[in-house]
Motif scaffolding. Structure first.
Motif, PDB file in Angstrom:
ATOM      1  N   GLU A  66     -20.708  35.116  -1.793  1.00 43.46           N
ATOM      2  CA  GLU A  66     -21.590  34.962  -3.007  1.00 43.46           C
ATOM      3  C   GLU A  66     -22.687  36.065  -2.895  1.00 43.46           C
ATOM      4  OE1 GLU A  66     -24.400  32.296  -6.001  1.00 43.46           O
ATOM      5  OE2 GLU A  66     -23.751  31.683  -3.781  1.00 43.46           O
ATOM      6  N   SER A  72     -18.731  34.258  -7.491  1.00 42.19           N
ATOM      7  CA  SER A  72     -19.899  33.639  -8.356  1.00 42.19           C
ATOM      8  C   SER A  72     -19.930  32.069  -8.235  1.00 42.19           C
ATOM      9  CB  SER A  72     -19.607  34.169  -9.679  1.00 42.19           C
ATOM     10  OG  SER A  72     -18.851  33.700 -10.370  1.00 42.19           O
ATOM     11  N   THR A  88     -15.412  37.474  -8.577  1.00 45.66           N
ATOM     12  CA  THR A  88     -16.177  38.325  -9.466  1.00 45.66           C
ATOM     13  C   THR A  88     -15.110  39.382  -9.665  1.00 45.66           C
ATOM     14  OG1 THR A  88     -17.194  39.613  -7.657  1.00 45.66           O
ATOM     15  CG2 THR A  88     -18.368  37.687  -8.299  1.00 45.66           C
TER      16      THR A  88
END
Length: 133
Positions: A66, A72, A88
């Motif tokens: 992350e 995410s 992502t």
């Protein structure tokens, strides 16, 4: 791979590739990314789907992914709280690389010797028999 630095201080591709590899290096990161490439997962689902990973290690690896902008984390204001993880757009761009690796494995995987699983804790029989939710 040789260092590809020009005298005028331009990009050193060897160092840049080291940075790229470091994003995915870690005991479980590639496996986590493979799972998230398939669909969105909740924390517990990932924990059950990745045999041998501890809760602590999964948490650490997810936090690193992350912070590097590859996944995410979405927290839903529910009781009990629900947390979902997904790749992502930046990580989705690795899709062709993952597909190429899968294709390579389909062609050559049978020729790779099987190694005994020595990663993480041994899953107990009830955990091993339960699949992802």
């Amino acid at each position: 791979m040789e260092n590809q630095t020009n005298d005028d201080g331009q990009i050193n591709m060897h160092e840049e590739m080291r940075r790229a590899f470091s994003l995915l290096s870690g005991k479980w990161k590639l496996e986590i990314m493979w799972m998230l490439n398939q669909r969105i997962y909740r924390f517990g689902e990932l924990r059950k789907a990745i045999n041998g990973i501890t809760q602590h290690m999964l948490t650490a690896q997810l936090r690193e992914l992350e912070s590097d902008g590859l996944i995410s984390r979405t927290v839903f204001a529910e009781v009990p709280p629900r947390v979902e993880y997904e790749m992502t757009a930046k990580a989705r761009a690795l899709g062709p690389t993952m597909e190429a690796l899968a294709q390579w494995w389909n062609e050559y995987g049978k020729s790779v010797p099987v190694r005994p699983a020595s990663r993480g804790r041994k899953a107990n029989k009830t955990q091993a028999s339960e699949g992802p939710i």
